[in-house]
Design a protein around this motif. Structure first.
Motif, PDB file in Angstrom:
ATOM      1  N   LYS A 195      -9.113  -1.503  -0.498  1.00 28.99           N
ATOM      2  CA  LYS A 195      -9.942  -0.811   0.347  1.00 28.99           C
ATOM      3  C   LYS A 195     -11.198  -1.872   0.509  1.00 28.99           C
ATOM      4  CE  LYS A 195      -9.700   3.752  -1.293  1.00 28.99           C
ATOM      5  NZ  LYS A 195     -10.414   4.818  -2.044  1.00 28.99           N
ATOM      6  N   ILE A 200      -4.808   0.702  -5.321  1.00 23.27           N
ATOM      7  CA  ILE A 200      -5.082   1.488  -3.670  1.00 23.27           C
ATOM      8  C   ILE A 200      -6.650   0.991  -3.495  1.00 23.27           C
ATOM      9  CG2 ILE A 200      -5.715   3.319  -2.718  1.00 23.27           C
ATOM     10  CD1 ILE A 200      -3.102   4.509  -3.870  1.00 23.27           C
ATOM     11  N   ASN A 201      -7.320   0.864  -4.835  1.00 22.84           N
ATOM     12  CA  ASN A 201      -8.835   0.656  -4.578  1.00 22.84           C
ATOM     13  C   ASN A 201      -9.134  -0.700  -4.302  1.00 22.84           C
ATOM     14  OD1 ASN A 201      -9.704   3.285  -4.899  1.00 22.84           O
ATOM     15  ND2 ASN A 201     -10.002   2.991  -7.184  1.00 22.84           N
ATOM     16  N   LYS A 225       0.800  -1.291   0.077  1.00 18.84           N
ATOM     17  CA  LYS A 225      -0.084  -0.253   0.003  1.00 18.84           C
ATOM     18  C   LYS A 225       0.701   1.220   0.117  1.00 18.84           C
ATOM     19  CE  LYS A 225      -3.706   2.382   2.389  1.00 18.84           C
ATOM     20  NZ  LYS A 225      -4.869   2.195   3.235  1.00 18.84           N
ATOM     21  N   ASP A 226       2.036   1.326   0.649  1.00 22.43           N
ATOM     22  CA  ASP A 226       2.807   2.634   0.764  1.00 22.43           C
ATOM     23  C   ASP A 226       3.545   2.764  -0.420  1.00 22.43           C
ATOM     24  OD1 ASP A 226       2.312   2.944   3.703  1.00 22.43           O
ATOM     25  OD2 ASP A 226       3.615   1.929   4.274  1.00 22.43           O
ATOM     26  N   LYS A 269       1.226   6.987  -6.589  1.00 21.54           N
ATOM     27  CA  LYS A 269       0.243   7.990  -7.014  1.00 21.54           C
ATOM     28  C   LYS A 269       0.665   9.382  -6.865  1.00 21.54           C
ATOM     29  CE  LYS A 269      -4.271   9.283  -5.465  1.00 21.54           C
ATOM     30  NZ  LYS A 269      -5.515   9.146  -4.367  1.00 21.54           N
ATOM     31  N   GLU A 270       1.375   9.648  -5.712  1.00 22.67           N
ATOM     32  CA  GLU A 270       1.773  10.987  -5.349  1.00 22.67           C
ATOM     33  C   GLU A 270       2.923  11.274  -6.493  1.00 22.67           C
ATOM     34  OE1 GLU A 270       4.472  12.932  -2.003  1.00 22.67           O
ATOM     35  OE2 GLU A 270       2.962  11.564  -1.277  1.00 22.67           O
ATOM     36  N   LEU A 279       0.679   4.099  -2.995  1.00 24.32           N
ATOM     37  CA  LEU A 279       0.496   5.491  -2.530  1.00 24.32           C
ATOM     38  C   LEU A 279       1.453   6.496  -2.961  1.00 24.32           C
ATOM     39  CD1 LEU A 279      -0.959   5.084   0.928  1.00 24.32           C
ATOM     40  CD2 LEU A 279      -2.291   5.921  -0.798  1.00 24.32           C
ATOM     41  N   ASN A 280       2.929   6.043  -2.866  1.00 24.93           N
ATOM     42  CA  ASN A 280       4.143   6.889  -3.421  1.00 24.93           C
ATOM     43  C   ASN A 280       3.853   7.044  -4.853  1.00 24.93           C
ATOM     44  OD1 ASN A 280       5.047   7.502  -0.787  1.00 24.93           O
ATOM     45  ND2 ASN A 280       6.478   5.550  -0.876  1.00 24.93           N
ATOM     46  N   ALA A 284      -1.738   2.900  -9.993  1.00 24.51           N
ATOM     47  CA  ALA A 284      -1.754   3.111  -8.551  1.00 24.51           C
ATOM     48  C   ALA A 284      -2.963   3.277  -7.751  1.00 24.51           C
ATOM     49  CB  ALA A 284      -0.784   4.182  -8.294  1.00 24.51           C
ATOM     50  N   ILE A 285      -3.927   3.957  -8.440  1.00 24.15           N
ATOM     51  CA  ILE A 285      -5.323   3.903  -8.131  1.00 24.15           C
ATOM     52  C   ILE A 285      -5.864   2.723  -7.947  1.00 24.15           C
ATOM     53  CG2 ILE A 285      -7.651   4.716  -8.510  1.00 24.15           C
ATOM     54  CD1 ILE A 285      -6.029   7.630  -9.406  1.00 24.15           C
TER      55      ILE A 285
END
Length: 135
Positions: A135, A131-132, A92-93, A99-100, A96-97, A127-128
């Motif tokens: 969830k 991440i999705n 996940k990290d 994505k950023e 997220l990185n 990335a999205i």
């Protein structure tokens, strides 16, 4: 009802094969969301950046993909994917990185190179998607 044999391969050499699959679901670039089960009509298409899941005895197993091809015929489903990660393999990290970092490139008004922007948009989409799925 019969079962499906599932074969998943990626460019980086990752392989997953499983028999006795009840159903396979994915998003096709050609026609949208697709569900395949024993006896479904043959299908060849492009797999979009999305998640794929398959069912074995009502248990759903999820994986993220960055796209590829699917071939379904005679209850055999072959997925030839650029990459794939099972849900429990996703960092996940890291997602997220990614994505950023992609957003920084996309939002940088100084970058005018279309190739760089398209690569960043693709990275953002991947990335999205990852991440999705978490969830």
């Amino acid at each position: 009802m019969g079962k499906i044999n599932l074969y998943i391969y990626s460019k980086d050499g990752k392989i997953f094969n499983k028999t006795n699959i009840d159903e396979v679901y994915f998003t096709s670039k050609n026609v949208g969301d697709i569900g395949l089960m024993s006896g479904s009509n043959p299908f060849i298409g492009l797999v979009d950046v999305s998640y794929i899941f398959f069912k074995i005895n009502n248990e759903k197993i999820f994986l993220a993909t960055s796209g590829g091809f699917v071939d379904f015929n005679n209850n055999e489903c072959s997925l030839l994917l650029d990459t794939f990660e099972f849900k429990d393999e996703i960092d996940k990290d890291r997602a997220l990185n990614e994505k950023e970092n992609a957003l920084k490139i996309i939002n940088n008004n100084m970058i005018k190179d279309d190739k760089i922007l398209k690569n960043a948009q693709f990275s953002l989409k991947k990335a999205i998607n990852r991440i999705n799925l978490l969830k």
